[in-house]
Design an enzyme around this catalytic site. Structure first.
Site, PDB file in Angstrom:
ATOM      1  CG  ASP A  49     -46.030  73.051 -21.816  1.00 50.94           C
ATOM      2  OD1 ASP A  49     -46.939  73.807 -21.458  1.00 50.94           O
ATOM      3  OD2 ASP A  49     -45.882  72.684 -22.996  1.00 50.94           O
ATOM      4  CB  SER A  50     -49.729  70.162 -21.833  1.00 51.21           C
ATOM      5  OG  SER A  50     -49.561  71.143 -22.833  1.00 51.21           O
ATOM      6  CB  CYS A 112     -48.881  74.181 -18.993  1.00 49.84           C
ATOM      7  SG  CYS A 112     -50.439  73.778 -19.791  1.00 49.84           S
ATOM      8  CG  ASN A 113     -50.195  80.266 -21.264  1.00 52.03           C
ATOM      9  OD1 ASN A 113     -50.373  81.402 -20.865  1.00 52.03           O
ATOM     10  ND2 ASN A 113     -49.116  79.930 -21.957  1.00 52.03           N
ATOM     11  CD  GLU A 191     -46.494  70.339 -30.666  1.00 49.91           C
ATOM     12  OE1 GLU A 191     -46.676  69.211 -31.166  1.00 49.91           O
ATOM     13  OE2 GLU A 191     -46.632  70.576 -29.454  1.00 49.91           O
ATOM     14  CB  CYS A 223     -50.726  79.374 -26.316  1.00 50.84           C
ATOM     15  SG  CYS A 223     -50.259  77.667 -26.735  1.00 50.84           S
ATOM     16  CG  HIS A 225     -47.203  75.401 -28.910  1.00 50.21           C
ATOM     17  ND1 HIS A 225     -47.641  74.959 -27.689  1.00 50.21           N
ATOM     18  CD2 HIS A 225     -46.707  74.310 -29.557  1.00 50.21           C
ATOM     19  CE1 HIS A 225     -47.422  73.646 -27.596  1.00 50.21           C
ATOM     20  NE2 HIS A 225     -46.859  73.238 -28.711  1.00 50.21           N
TER      21      HIS A 225
END
Length: 303
Positions: A49-50, A112-113, A191, A223, A225
């Site tokens: 993922d990023s 990661c989307n 986050e 996403c 998150h």
């Protein structure tokens, strides 16, 4: 005078074995021989993922596949991907892929989307192990969940601009009405752990107002998150809107692919190891909000 022949350099049998197994996976198009399957099923699954958000995908994977070993790479030094050009996203995604392939993985999950939307084809065309992204599984889950064919999709700017979710849903449900919205502020909120307070609820309400007015019956979280804000989404949209998490759908896809390839690891308890491209301290601290106490440490790699 006696001339000695130089001995040939030793071959790395382990490296040859890995390449041979990877080649057999690619060449077989999903049909491994029994011997190749036995050699590969003990290997780990790579996930990248990023940054930290992909841990929601890893969480779903560990719940669906508790015996599997996972290697997770978060490109924390170069996040976010969602605001970068397609060229940069593809380059970063390929570098992440190369790192994980060098670890001898049997499957790659692009958590990661943004990378799934922009770089998946470029990765898959150059990779000798099966590759699973989050777009197709998420789109399929949303299409199946929608009762009236009115689907909202939220994600990063790059994911929404790519149109990847829209195209994937339309292939599955041509008559579906799809409403999209980029929600970049939700990533820092997740986050920071601000997932259930007045600021989070107000921000979500502003972002989702147009989707709510459009009468969507399903919201796809595009996403990694966003699952942390699921309760806020539910309050803002009301009980009539189903919320679809692409992480859960992706984990089911990975399990089905491993089973069809005869690559499932059977028995025992799996492990997770973590690599990052920036100082690990923040990754460990924030990562525990996503995955739990098993995020004990992470190894930094240079980029």
């Amino acid at each position: 005078m006696t001339t000695r022949k130089k001995s040939a350099p030793r071959r790395n049998r382990s490296g040859q074995s890995k390449r041979a197994t990877a080649a057999s996976i690619a060449a077989s198009n999903g049909r491994l021989s029994r011997d190749a399957s036995r050699a590969a099923n003990e290997r780990p699954i790579g996930v990248f993922d990023s940054g930290i958000g992909g841990l929601t995908v890893l969480k779903a994977l560990t719940e669906a596949l508790p015996s599997e070993d996972f290697i997770y790479l978060g490109d924390t030094a170069r996040l976010p991907y969602g605001t970068k050009s397609n060229e940069v996203i593809i380059r970063y995604s390929k570098e992440n892929t190369e790192f994980l392939l060098a670890k001898g993985i049997k499957m790659l999950v692009v958590a990661c989307n943004t990378s799934s939307a922009v770089a998946l084809d470029a990765i898959a065309s150059q990779t000798m192990v099966p590759v699973v992204g989050v777009i197709e599984p998420g789109a399929r889950a949303a299409a199946n969940a929608s009762r009236r064919g009115k689907i909202g999709v939220i994600g990063t700017e790059a994911t929404i601009a790519s149109g990847a979710y829209t195209r994937a849903i339309q292939r599955l449900s041509p008559r579906a009405e799809i409403y999209t919205r980029a929600c970049p502020l939700l990533v820092p909120l997740a986050e920071e752990g601000w997932v259930d307070n007045e600021i989070a609820e107000r921000t979500v309400a502003i972002y989702l107002e147009s989707l709510k007015q459009s009468g969507i019956d399903t919201l796809l979280l595009g996403c990694t998150h966003y699952p942390l804000l699921s309760e806020v989404f539910a309050r803002v949209l009301g009980a009539g809107v189903r919320i679809v998490d692409s992480a859960t759908a992706t984990a089911s896809e990975v399990r089905d692919r491993l089973r069809s390839l005869r690559l499932l690891k059977r028995g025992g308890r799996g492990s997770q190891s973590f690599f990052v491209t920036e100082t690990p301290d923040r990754f460990v601290r924030v990562g525990r909000r996503f995955l739990g106490p098993q995020v004990e440490s992470a190894v930094r790699i240079e980029r």
